[in-house]
Write an enzyme that holds these catalytic residues in place. Structure first.
Site, PDB file in Angstrom:
ATOM      1  CE  LYS A 148      -4.339   0.592   2.403  1.00  0.00           C
ATOM      2  NZ  LYS A 148      -4.985   0.429   3.697  1.00  0.00           N
ATOM      3  NE  ARG A 170     -15.165  -1.394   4.092  1.00  0.00           N
ATOM      4  CZ  ARG A 170     -14.609  -0.500   4.885  1.00  0.00           C
ATOM      5  NH1 ARG A 170     -14.135  -0.858   5.981  1.00  0.00           N
ATOM      6  NH2 ARG A 170     -14.455   0.423   4.095  1.00  0.00           N
ATOM      7  NE  ARG A 211     -21.759  13.024   4.074  1.00  0.00           N
ATOM      8  CZ  ARG A 211     -22.396  14.015   3.131  1.00  0.00           C
ATOM      9  NH1 ARG A 211     -23.198  13.905   2.696  1.00  0.00           N
ATOM     10  NH2 ARG A 211     -21.725  15.255   2.977  1.00  0.00           N
ATOM     11  CB  CYS A 246     -19.752   3.979   9.320  1.00  0.00           C
ATOM     12  SG  CYS A 246     -17.985   4.300   9.172  1.00  0.00           S
TER      13      CYS A 246
HETATM   14  C1  UDX Z   1     -21.391   7.249   7.333  1.00  0.00           C
HETATM   15  C2  UDX Z   1     -21.590   8.727   8.117  1.00  0.00           C
HETATM   16  O1  UDX Z   1     -22.429   9.556   7.289  1.00  0.00           O
HETATM   17  C3  UDX Z   1     -20.397   9.309   8.423  1.00  0.00           C
HETATM   18  O2  UDX Z   1     -20.494  10.822   9.364  1.00  0.00           O
HETATM   19  C4  UDX Z   1     -19.330   8.459   9.131  1.00  0.00           C
HETATM   20  O3  UDX Z   1     -18.182   9.192   9.488  1.00  0.00           O
HETATM   21  C5  UDX Z   1     -19.276   7.236   8.439  1.00  0.00           C
HETATM   22  O4  UDX Z   1     -20.495   6.506   8.055  1.00  0.00           O
HETATM   23  P1  UDX Z   1     -20.759   6.614   4.973  1.00  0.00           P
HETATM   24  O5  UDX Z   1     -21.005   5.250   5.578  1.00  0.00           O
HETATM   25  O6  UDX Z   1     -19.943   7.028   4.034  1.00  0.00           O
HETATM   26  O7  UDX Z   1     -20.952   7.762   6.095  1.00  0.00           O
HETATM   27  O8  UDX Z   1     -22.381   6.887   4.121  1.00  0.00           O
HETATM   28  P2  UDX Z   1     -23.668   7.673   4.412  1.00  0.00           P
HETATM   29  O9  UDX Z   1     -23.712   8.638   3.147  1.00  0.00           O
HETATM   30  O10 UDX Z   1     -23.743   7.938   5.857  1.00  0.00           O
HETATM   31  O11 UDX Z   1     -24.558   6.315   4.095  1.00  0.00           O
HETATM   32  C6  UDX Z   1     -24.670   5.290   4.835  1.00  0.00           C
HETATM   33  C7  UDX Z   1     -25.913   4.516   4.343  1.00  0.00           C
HETATM   34  O12 UDX Z   1     -27.055   4.910   4.568  1.00  0.00           O
HETATM   35  C8  UDX Z   1     -25.762   3.957   2.797  1.00  0.00           C
HETATM   36  O13 UDX Z   1     -26.120   2.678   2.934  1.00  0.00           O
HETATM   37  C9  UDX Z   1     -26.789   4.724   2.348  1.00  0.00           C
HETATM   38  O14 UDX Z   1     -27.366   4.366   1.276  1.00  0.00           O
HETATM   39  C10 UDX Z   1     -27.834   5.188   3.356  1.00  0.00           C
HETATM   40  N1  UDX Z   1     -28.516   6.123   3.345  1.00  0.00           N
HETATM   41  C11 UDX Z   1     -28.081   7.375   3.614  1.00  0.00           C
HETATM   42  C12 UDX Z   1     -29.936   6.057   3.080  1.00  0.00           C
HETATM   43  O15 UDX Z   1     -30.531   4.987   2.707  1.00  0.00           O
HETATM   44  N2  UDX Z   1     -30.812   7.069   3.258  1.00  0.00           N
HETATM   45  C13 UDX Z   1     -30.279   8.213   3.161  1.00  0.00           C
HETATM   46  O16 UDX Z   1     -31.207   9.269   3.408  1.00  0.00           O
HETATM   47  C14 UDX Z   1     -29.041   8.555   3.681  1.00  0.00           C
END
Ligand code: UDX
Length: 432
Positions: free
Chosen positions: A35, A331, A154, A263
């Protein structure tokens, strides 16, 4: 300032790169030699819009370095961020913090002047206390301070989130560390980011509570969507109607497949276990976890209903297979459950993802990757829009799909059901 990021995963690489872009000297260190060698060549291990350019720019101007020498990297730095993984334990209960504690045990050998040791990884409450105990076995307390500074980036929006955070949380009672970190973050606070200083344990909990709350919000709207489907109400109206109430807020009210990613699934389980550990039943979060785990089977049942139970030999195309758009991350993506389940029922799957073919499906029989949208959809009986990439938002289905009776199941509600009806396309979406 001289900064060391330990762990060049998502959090470490993005934050380290952005800190260097703000003018700091940053060494990103990782035990994965390949990496590090790749990063030195400008090869980025993750898909994140804008990251590659930023890495190359700052590596070339020598503010960003990559190394596998932990001793050298820690010794040279004033601030050490721990950004290693905290996956769910094998038994499914709580976070596995072994990587964090291993790092603490190693770096205590390289601290001979004052350093701030910061957890940026998501760590369970009291982890900072444990790290402090581990390091203080070899290092006098005046030489270090353990701080919690959780990350809220995110995937797909990480660079923007770094530069425009809603808040910066610094968990420490140590004034000297707080002042140094205020200074580190001043380029962001001067542009309006809020800087909040809390106790270390509060900062650790804020991260989990935030993710658990957002997961709850999504699960709530997904369950409302289930109800809407029964009573012929459109979930989009509900999301707008409740989201305009400032006490609720309109974001994270998009109904869709089960939430996934690195997350939410992991952190909801971890906070529920922390509650149990401290004899507190976090029953809301526990039901969110259960509801989300059931969601993929529920959507699968809907697929069966849409196909009137006739799944065998049906050609089903997935547009997007990652857990959301703008990432290559698989994931806890619901496609990992849905695609193998459909195959078992005799379906033939074709999929396209803008981030390419996925290892997860390579060994599966009857799963084929197409390298463009047209090829993926052209022979389909059913098209499932699984992620919300812009690439999928204006497809001329009537022109592209040969089978005149094709059906669309839009799991992200990116098309208008009225427009689809006008075009005489059989169209199903979530919550309507
Ligand atoms: C999340 C948090 O938002 C972030 O602050 C943290 O540090 C890491 O985890 P991430 O996992 O990158 O970020 O994605 P995010 O955009 O939050 O979406 C998470 C999941 O929720 C996805 O599967 C997404 O499709 C879903 N989601 C999100 C919905 O189904 N509806 C929404 O309105 C928002």
């Amino acid at each position: 300032m001289k900064i060391c990021m330990i762990g060049t995963g998502y959090v470490g690489l993005v934050s380290g790169t952005c800190f260097s872009d703000l003018g700091n000297d940053v060494i990103c260190v990782d035990s994965d030699l390949k990496k590090i060698a790749d990063l030195k060549k400008g090869i980025i291990p993750i898909y994140e819009p804008g990251l590659e350019e930023l890495v190359i720019k700052n590596y070339n101007n020598k503010r960003l370095k990559f190394s596998s020498n932990l001793k050298d990297s820690v010794s040279k730095s004033d601030i050490v961020f721990i950004c290693v993984g905290t996956p769910t334990k094998k038994n499914g209960k709580g976070a596995d913090l072994s990587q964090i504690f291993n790092v603490a045990k190693k770096i205590r050998n390289f601290i001979s002047r004052f350093k701030i040791i910061i957890t940026k990884s998501t760590v369970t409450v009291t982890t900072g206390d444990e790290i402090e105990k581990i390091i203080s076995k070899k290092v006098p307390k005046k030489f270090f301070s353990v701080v919690s500074n959780p990350e809220f980036l995110r995937e797909g929006e990480a660079i923007r989130d770094f530069y425009k955070p809603d808040r910066i949380i610094i968990g420490t009672n140590d004034k000297k560390s707080n002042n140094l970190l205020k200074n580190l973050y001043s380029p962001l606070t001067s542009r309006g980011a809020k800087y909040i200083n809390t106790s270390r344990r509060a900062a650790e909990l804020i991260k989990y509570a935030s993710n658990a709350f957002l997961a709850t919000k999504i699960t709530f709207i997904n369950e409302m969507a289930n109800l809407c489907e029964k009573i012929y109400v459109n979930i989009e109206d509900i999301s707008i109607g409740i989201g305009l109430d400032k006490r609720i807020g309109g974001r994270f009210l998009r109904a869709g497949p089960a939430y996934g990613g690195s997350c939410f699934p992991k952190d909801t389980k971890a906070i529920a276990s922390t509650g149990d550990k401290f004899q507190t039943n976090l029953s809301v979060i526990k039901s969110v976890i259960k509801s989300n785990e059931n969601r993929s089977s529920l959507l699968l049942k809907r697929v069966f209903n849409i196909l009137k139970g006739k799944v065998k030999n049906k050609k089903i195309c997935f547009l997007g297979v990652t857990f959301k758009a703008n990432t290559d991350d698989m994931r806890d993506s619901s496609s990992l459950f849905m695609i193998p389940s459909l195959i078992k029922k005799g379906a033939k799957i074709n999929y396209f993802d803008p981030t390419g073919e996925k290892q997860d499906f390579k060994k599966l029989k009857n799963v084929n990757f197409s390298n463009n949208i047209s090829a993926a959809i052209k022979d389909s009986d059913l098209i499932i829009i699984h992620t919300e990439w812009n690439d999928f938002k204006s497809i001329n289905f009537k022109k592209e799909v040969k089978n005149k009776n094709f059906i669309i199941f839009d799991m992200r509600n990116i098309y208008s059901s009225i427009k689809m009806k006008n075009k005489k396309i059989k169209y199903f979406s979530i919550g309507s």
